[in-house]
Motif scaffolding. Structure first.
Motif, PDB file in Angstrom:
ATOM      1  N   THR A  32       0.828  -1.210   0.000  1.00 17.14           N
ATOM      2  CA  THR A  32       0.000   0.000   0.000  1.00 17.14           C
ATOM      3  C   THR A  32       0.856   1.252   0.000  1.00 17.14           C
ATOM      4  N   PHE A  33       1.816   1.299   0.890  1.00 21.31           N
ATOM      5  CA  PHE A  33       2.589   2.517   1.084  1.00 21.31           C
ATOM      6  C   PHE A  33       3.922   2.468   0.348  1.00 21.31           C
ATOM      7  N   THR A  34       4.246   3.600  -0.266  1.00 25.17           N
ATOM      8  CA  THR A  34       5.504   3.748  -0.988  1.00 25.17           C
ATOM      9  C   THR A  34       6.667   3.923  -0.033  1.00 25.17           C
ATOM     10  N   SER A  35       6.420   4.679   1.036  1.00 17.45           N
ATOM     11  CA  SER A  35       7.487   4.960   1.987  1.00 17.45           C
ATOM     12  C   SER A  35       6.913   5.098   3.380  1.00 17.45           C
ATOM     13  N   PHE A  36       7.651   4.582   4.355  1.00 21.77           N
ATOM     14  CA  PHE A  36       7.330   4.786   5.756  1.00 21.77           C
ATOM     15  C   PHE A  36       8.337   5.772   6.342  1.00 21.77           C
ATOM     16  N   PHE A  37       7.810   6.702   7.128  1.00 22.17           N
ATOM     17  CA  PHE A  37       8.625   7.773   7.676  1.00 22.17           C
ATOM     18  C   PHE A  37       8.896   7.556   9.154  1.00 22.17           C
ATOM     19  N   ILE A  38      10.086   7.952   9.555  1.00 26.96           N
ATOM     20  CA  ILE A  38      10.395   8.050  10.980  1.00 26.96           C
ATOM     21  C   ILE A  38      10.899   9.464  11.244  1.00 26.96           C
ATOM     22  N   ASP A  39      10.508  10.018  12.362  1.00 25.89           N
ATOM     23  CA  ASP A  39      10.821  11.401  12.718  1.00 25.89           C
ATOM     24  C   ASP A  39      11.892  11.395  13.807  1.00 25.89           C
ATOM     25  N   LEU A  40      13.109  11.809  13.450  1.00 29.05           N
ATOM     26  CA  LEU A  40      14.223  11.820  14.391  1.00 29.05           C
ATOM     27  C   LEU A  40      14.606  13.227  14.812  1.00 29.05           C
ATOM     28  N   ARG A  41      13.651  14.144  14.753  1.00 30.01           N
ATOM     29  CA  ARG A  41      13.920  15.485  15.274  1.00 30.01           C
ATOM     30  C   ARG A  41      14.111  15.411  16.788  1.00 30.01           C
ATOM     31  N   ASN A  42      14.779  16.402  17.315  1.00 24.89           N
ATOM     32  CA  ASN A  42      15.126  16.395  18.738  1.00 24.89           C
ATOM     33  C   ASN A  42      13.990  16.997  19.568  1.00 24.89           C
ATOM     34  N   ILE A  43      12.895  16.264  19.658  1.00 28.82           N
ATOM     35  CA  ILE A  43      11.731  16.682  20.442  1.00 28.82           C
ATOM     36  C   ILE A  43      11.543  15.665  21.560  1.00 28.82           C
ATOM     37  N   SER A  44      11.581  16.152  22.792  1.00 29.17           N
ATOM     38  CA  SER A  44      11.595  15.249  23.938  1.00 29.17           C
ATOM     39  C   SER A  44      10.192  14.827  24.354  1.00 29.17           C
ATOM     40  N   SER A  45      10.105  13.642  24.917  1.00 33.50           N
ATOM     41  CA  SER A  45       8.903  13.131  25.560  1.00 33.50           C
ATOM     42  C   SER A  45       9.390  12.112  26.582  1.00 33.50           C
ATOM     43  N   THR A  46       8.482  11.365  27.167  1.00 35.27           N
ATOM     44  CA  THR A  46       8.928  10.337  28.100  1.00 35.27           C
ATOM     45  C   THR A  46       9.500   9.120  27.382  1.00 35.27           C
ATOM     46  N   THR A  47       9.349   9.080  26.057  1.00 39.95           N
ATOM     47  CA  THR A  47       9.946   7.995  25.270  1.00 39.95           C
ATOM     48  C   THR A  47      11.460   8.127  25.277  1.00 39.95           C
ATOM     49  N   LYS A  48      12.126   7.061  25.617  1.00 41.67           N
ATOM     50  CA  LYS A  48      13.591   7.042  25.666  1.00 41.67           C
ATOM     51  C   LYS A  48      14.139   6.199  24.519  1.00 41.67           C
ATOM     52  N   LEU A  49      15.232   6.668  23.936  1.00 42.15           N
ATOM     53  CA  LEU A  49      15.906   5.946  22.856  1.00 42.15           C
ATOM     54  C   LEU A  49      17.219   5.390  23.403  1.00 42.15           C
ATOM     55  N   SER A  50      17.314   4.077  23.433  1.00 44.79           N
ATOM     56  CA  SER A  50      18.519   3.465  23.998  1.00 44.79           C
ATOM     57  C   SER A  50      19.592   3.208  22.944  1.00 44.79           C
ATOM     58  N   SER A  51      19.301   3.556  21.695  1.00 39.06           N
ATOM     59  CA  SER A  51      20.282   3.421  20.616  1.00 39.06           C
ATOM     60  C   SER A  51      20.448   4.762  19.932  1.00 39.06           C
ATOM     61  N   ASN A  52      21.580   4.952  19.260  1.00 40.93           N
ATOM     62  CA  ASN A  52      21.771   6.208  18.530  1.00 40.93           C
ATOM     63  C   ASN A  52      20.925   6.191  17.256  1.00 40.93           C
ATOM     64  N   LYS A  53      20.804   7.348  16.627  1.00 43.04           N
ATOM     65  CA  LYS A  53      19.901   7.494  15.490  1.00 43.04           C
ATOM     66  C   LYS A  53      20.313   6.616  14.311  1.00 43.04           C
ATOM     67  N   LYS A  54      21.590   6.466  14.102  1.00 43.18           N
ATOM     68  CA  LYS A  54      22.047   5.660  12.966  1.00 43.18           C
ATOM     69  C   LYS A  54      21.647   4.199  13.151  1.00 43.18           C
ATOM     70  N   HIS A  55      21.787   3.707  14.383  1.00 41.96           N
ATOM     71  CA  HIS A  55      21.397   2.322  14.649  1.00 41.96           C
ATOM     72  C   HIS A  55      19.884   2.148  14.528  1.00 41.96           C
ATOM     73  N   LEU A  56      19.123   3.150  14.983  1.00 42.42           N
ATOM     74  CA  LEU A  56      17.673   3.074  14.838  1.00 42.42           C
ATOM     75  C   LEU A  56      17.262   2.990  13.378  1.00 42.42           C
ATOM     76  N   VAL A  57      17.910   3.783  12.531  1.00 42.24           N
ATOM     77  CA  VAL A  57      17.616   3.745  11.102  1.00 42.24           C
ATOM     78  C   VAL A  57      17.881   2.341  10.553  1.00 42.24           C
ATOM     79  N   THR A  58      18.960   1.745  10.960  1.00 39.97           N
ATOM     80  CA  THR A  58      19.285   0.387  10.513  1.00 39.97           C
ATOM     81  C   THR A  58      18.208  -0.600  10.948  1.00 39.97           C
ATOM     82  N   LEU A  59      17.773  -0.483  12.193  1.00 44.45           N
ATOM     83  CA  LEU A  59      16.735  -1.389  12.698  1.00 44.45           C
ATOM     84  C   LEU A  59      15.422  -1.203  11.946  1.00 44.45           C
ATOM     85  N   PHE A  60      15.038   0.032  11.674  1.00 45.70           N
ATOM     86  CA  PHE A  60      13.795   0.274  10.932  1.00 45.70           C
ATOM     87  C   PHE A  60      13.884  -0.300   9.515  1.00 45.70           C
ATOM     88  N   LYS A  61      15.020  -0.147   8.870  1.00 46.19           N
ATOM     89  CA  LYS A  61      15.190  -0.711   7.528  1.00 46.19           C
ATOM     90  C   LYS A  61      15.075  -2.226   7.567  1.00 46.19           C
TER      91      LYS A  61
END
Length: 747
Positions: free
Chosen positions: A689-718
Motif C-alpha cells: 500500500t505505502f511507498t514509503s514509511f517515515f520516521i521522525d528523528l527530530r530532537n523533540i523530547s517526551s517520556t519515550t527514551k531511545l537506547s540506541s543512537n539514530k544511525k542504529h535506529l535507522v538500521t533497525l527500521f530498515k
C-alpha cells in the motif's frame, strides 16, 4: 451609508435558529445530525430543514449547512445520499473541511456554494488561491489573525471573487483550528470529527506560576472592532456558539446588529455592550485581532464569568457579592428567556401546505390546479387521458408519483380527484414530467437534480511494493550522521524562515540529498519568505503541510507531497490533490485505524506515505504557552518571540499525564503527547500500500527514551521493513515507552 456586512449566527437547534432569525441575523449556520463539527449540539434533522429554510428566507436570512469534518471512506455512501437531498433544497451554502468533499461537490453538485471552514486553517494568500482553484466561494479565516493580516487576505480573496468571514464573538481555541489532536489522543474524541472534549479547558496540576487552568483562553469579542473589520473589507462577521441556547444567540446577535446599525448610520460605536456579559462568557479579549498577544488573554476560570463581572461592576467582589450577582442575573435571564421564547414560538418552521385539484376526461388533457400560500397555477398535460393503461389515476398513485414535493418546503395537504373521469389513465412518464414542472415552479425556477451514485474509483492494479524508509530531521549533525544510510532525508523547515534563510540555503546546497518539508502555519511575511526560499532553492521534490505552499509548488512545477497535517482520510481527497494540483503523493492521517486505511483507494501514478515513528503533536498555538507554566519575563509577545525563543516545559493533568511544551527558534508553540508514536505492525497489516514509511528523528523530547543512537535506529527500521522479526523486537526495546492508540481505535 457604510457597506453592508453579513452577520452570521450559530444555530445548534431549532429554537437557536429561530432566535437568530428573530434577532436579525443575515445568515445562520447549522448542522444536520451527521457530518458536522459540533456533535454536542442538538443539531437538526433533514425533515426539519425545509421548514427552517422557508422561515429563514421569508425573513431574508440565508442558511448554511455545516459538513465540516473529515470523512472516512466508509461514510461516503451516506454522504452521497445526503448530498442528493441537499442539492434539491434552497440552502445557500455548505461549510466544509474535507478535501475529498471538495472533489465530490465540484464533480457532481456544482450548484452548491462551497464555504471553506475555519478547520482548514486559512492564513495566507496561497491558501486563498488553493481554495479558489477548488471553487470555494468564501473562506472563514483563521481566528489567530490580526487586522492587518485579515485586510491583506480579504483583498486577495476579493481579487479571486471570494468572500471572507471572520469570527467576532465566542470561544477561542488555544490551538490553530484543524491542527488540534489533544482531544483525539486523550479520550478518543477528535476535533476533526466534531467531538472535541475541550481538554484545554481542564484543570491541570498547579504550575510554577500558580496556574491551574493554563490553557484556558478568554472568549473572543470584536464588538469594539467593527469599524476596523469593515474597513478591512470583511464580508461576514461570524458568531461562535452552536452548542449555546436560544437566548444566548438572540442576545448576542441583537447586540451586534445594534452595533452594526451605528456603523451604517455613521454613529459613534459602543466600546462594549453590557448584555454580552449577561450571557455565558469567560470574559473577553480581542488580543489576536489587535495583534496584541499577551498573558491577560488567559483566564483562570473556564466557567461562566457573568456573575463575577456584575459583582465587579458593583464593587462587591466578595464571595457573598458574587452569589448575590449570580442570583440577580438568574432572575434577569429568566425574564429575558421567557420573552425571547414567546417571540420565537410565534415563528413557524412548518412546511407550507400544497393542494392539488385534478380534472379531465378521456381524450382530453389532464389539468392540475396547484394551490400553495404563495402560488396558484395550472399545469396541463401534453398527453391526453386514455381509457386504458397500466394503472388508473387515483390518490395513492398520485401520492407516489408526486412524493418528491414532500422533500421541499411544501407538503401535499390534499389531492382532489372528483373532476377526473373514472378509470382514466396517463403514462407514468407524463406524470413525471408534470411533477418536474410543478417542482420547478414551487422551487422558484430552480432545477431539480437527479440522484447521483457513489463516484466510481479506478482501482490500482495490485502490485508488489517494497516501501522505502524516509527520515525527518532538523539538525545538520544528523545529515552528516545519516546521509550514507540509503534513506530519503527530509529537513523540517521552521514557521519563520527569514532569519535562517541563508544558513538553510547553504545547508541544502551542501547536502543535495536533503528534501525540504514546509510547516503547517505560514502567516503574512513568513509565507512570502517561504515562497522566496522555495524559489531560490528550486527543489525537485518537497513535502508540505501548508496548502499555500502546495499551490505555489504546483505553479512552479515542483513535485510535492501532501503532509500528514492536511488530514487526508479518503480516496477522494487524493483525487482532489492529484487532479487539481498535480500532487504526486500524500500522507494518510495518523488519526485513522487499519480498517479505515484499507478502504482507501490509491490513484494511478500516486504515492502513499505513512509515519510509523514520531513525536505526537497535540496542538500548535500562536499564543505563548510559557506565561502560564514556567513564566516569561515578557508580559506580551513581540516579533522576537517567534524568531528567538527556544525553550521547553512540561504540563501535567490531574490524571498525571505529562505533556511537553516545545518552542524552537522560528517556530510556534507546540504541545506534544507524553510518548512518541511507534507503529511496527502497519507494514504487515496493510502490505503493498505505502511507498514509503517515515520516521521522525527530530530532537523533540517526551517520556519515550531511545537506547540506541539514530544511525542504529535507522538500521533497525530498515531491517524491520525488510521483514526481520528480530529487528521489530529490538525496536520495541530501544524505543520505550511508546503509543499507537489512534491506529487501533481510529475515528
Amino acid at each position: 451609508m457604510a457597506q453592508k456586512i453579513e452577520l452570521l449566527a450559530p444555530g445548534g437547534d431549532i429554537d437557536a435558529i429561530k432566535a437568530a432569525i428573530a434577532s436579525g441575523a443575515n445568515a445562520v449556520y447549522c448542522g444536520l445530525n451527521k457530518f458536522n463539527a459540533r456533535n454536542r449540539a442538538a443539531n437538526i434533522t433533514f425533515d426539519d430543514l425545509n421548514g427552517l429554510l422557508r422561515l429563514a428566507h421569508q425573513h431574508q436570512c440565508q442558511v448554511f449547512i455545516t459538513l465540516n469534518i473529515i470523512i472516512v471512506e466508509s461514510e461516503i455512501p451516506d454522504l452521497i445520499r445526503l448530498l442528493n437531498k441537499l442539492v434539491n433544497t434552497s440552502i445557500d451554502g455548505i461549510i466544509i473541511q474535507d478535501l475529498g468533499l471538495f472533489y465530490i461537490l465540484n464533480k457532481y453538485y456544482s450548484s452548491l456554494m462551497i464555504h471553506a471552514s475555519t478547520q482548514m486553517t486559512t492564513h495566507n494568500e496561497g491558501q486563498i488561491k488553493f481554495l479558489n482553484q477548488l471553487k470555494a466561494t468564501r473562506v472563514n479565516l483563521s481566528r489567530e489573525l490580526n487586522i492587518n493580516e485579515i485586510t491583506e487576505l480579504t483583498h486577495a480573496a476579493h481579487q479571486h471573487n471570494m468572500l471572507t468571514e471572520v469570527f467576532v464573538h465566542g470561544s477561542y481555541c488555544i490551538s490553530f483550528s484543524g491542527l488540534c489532536y489533544m482531544s483525539s489522543l486523550h479520550g478518543g474524541n477528535s476535533a476533526n470529527r466534531g467531538r472535541c472534549s475541550q481538554p484545554c479547558r481542564d484543570q491541570y496540576q498547579t504550575t510554577s506560576q500558580g496556574i491551574e487552568f493554563p490553557l484556558n483562553l478568554k472568549d473572543n469579542s470584536a464588538f469594539a472592532d467593527i469599524a476596523e473589520l469593515a474597513r478591512a473589507g470583511v464580508d461576514s462577521l461570524k458568531i461562535e456558539g452552536r452548542i449555546k441556547k436560544y437566548h444566548y444567540v438572540y442576545l448576542v446577535v441583537e447586540a451586534y446588529q445594534k452595533q452594526l446599525k451605528r456603523w451604517y448610520n455613521n454613529e459613534a460605536l459602543e466600546s462594549s455592550d453590557g448584555m454580552l456579559y449577561k450571557v455565558f462568557n469567560r470574559d473577553f479579549t480581542n488580543g489576536f485581532l489587535r495583534g496584541d498577544i499577551h498573558q491577560q488573554m488567559f483566564i483562570e476560570n473556564p466557567r461562566d464569568y457573568s456573575s463575577t463581572h456584575l459583582a465587579k461592576l458593583k464593587d462587591d467582589f466578595s464571595t457573598e457579592g458574587i452569589a448575590r450577582a449570580e442570583e440577580a442575573l438568574y432572575s434577569e435571564k429568566g425574564l429575558l428567556r421567557q420573552g425571547i421564547k414567546r417571540e420565537i414560538d410565534a415563528l413557524s418552521v412548518n412546511k407550507a401546505p400544497l393542494a392539488l385539484v385534478l380534472s379531465g376526461q378521456v381524450g382530453s388533457a389532464l389539468k392540475i390546479e396547484v394551490k400553495t400560500p404563495e402560488h396558484h397555477f395550472e399545469l396541463i398535460s401534453e398527453v391526453r387521458l386514455m381509457s386504458h393503461g397500466i394503472k388508473a389515476l387515483d390518490e395513492k398513485q398520485l401520492m407516489t408519483r408526486f412524493k418528491a414535493i414532500n422533500d421541499t418546503e411544501y407538503f401535499i395537504e390534499s389531492i382532489d380527484l372528483k373532476d377526473i373521469q373514472s378509470n382514466a389513465f396517463l403514462p407514468f412518464k407524463e406524470l413525471t414530467a408534470l411533477k418536474n414542472r410543478l417542482l420547478y415552479i414551487i422551487n422558484d425556477s430552480r432545477k431539480t437534480y437527479v440522484a447521483v451514485p457513489k463516484p466510481a474509483l479506478n482501482k490500482t492494479k495490485p502490485q508488489e511494493i517494497e516501501p522505502t524508509l524516509s527520515v525527518i530531521i532538523d539538525a545538520e549533525e544528523d545529515v552528516e550522521l545519516l546521509k550514507n544510510s540509503n534513506v530519503d532525508l527530509y529537513y523540517k523547515l521552521p514557521n519563520h524562515i527569514a532569519h535562517q534563510a541563508n544558513e538553510l540555503l547553504d545547508l541544502f546546497g551542501k547536502h543535495k540529498c536533503l528534501i525540504p518539508w514546509f510547516p503547517t502555519v505560514l502567516i503574512g511575511d513568513d509565507y512570502g519568505d517561504a515562497i522566496a526560499f522555495l524559489q531560490q532553492l528550486q527543489p525537485q521534490r518537497l513535502v508540505t503541510d501548508n496548502t499555500g505552499i502546495a499551490y505555489e509548488a504546483n505553479q512552479m512545477g515542483v513535485d510535492w507531497v501532501a503532509g500528514p497535517q492536511l488530514n487526508i482520510v479518503n480516496s477522494y481527497a487524493l483525487l482532489t490533490l492529484q487532479e487539481n494540483f498535480n500532487c504526486t503523493g500524500a500522507f494518510i492521517s495518523n488519526e485513522i485505524n487499519r480498517q479505515q486505511i484499507r478502504n482507501i483507494t490509491r490513484p494511478d501514478d500516486f504515492q502513499l506515505y505513512y509515519s510509523i515513528f514520531h513525536p505526537i503533536v497535540l496542538m500548535s498555538s500562536r499564543q505563548c504557552l510559557f506565561h502560564q507554566t514556567i513564566g516569561c519575563e515578557k508580559e506580551r509577545m513581540d516579533e522576537d518571540c517567534l524568531i528567538s525563543c527556544d525553550k521547553s516545559a512540561t504540563l501535567s493533568n490531574l490524571k498525571n499525564t505529562t505533556f511537553t511544551i516545545d518552542k524552537n527558534k522560528g517556530e510556534y508553540n507546540h504541545i506534544y503527547h507524553q510518548t512518541h508514536c511507534l507503529n511496527t505492525t502497519i507494514n504487515k497489516d496493510i502490505p503493498n500500500t505505502f511507498t514509503s514509511f517515515f520516521i521522525d528523528l527530530r530532537n523533540i523530547s517526551s517520556t519515550t527514551k531511545l537506547s540506541s543512537n539514530k544511525k542504529h535506529l535507522v538500521t533497525l527500521f530498515k531491517q524491520h521493513l525488510q521483514g526481520d522479526k528480530q529487528a521489530e523486537q529490538d525496536l520495541k526495546k530501544c524505543i520505550y515507552p511508546s503509543s499507537n492508540g489512534q491506529y487501533n481505535t481510529g475515528l
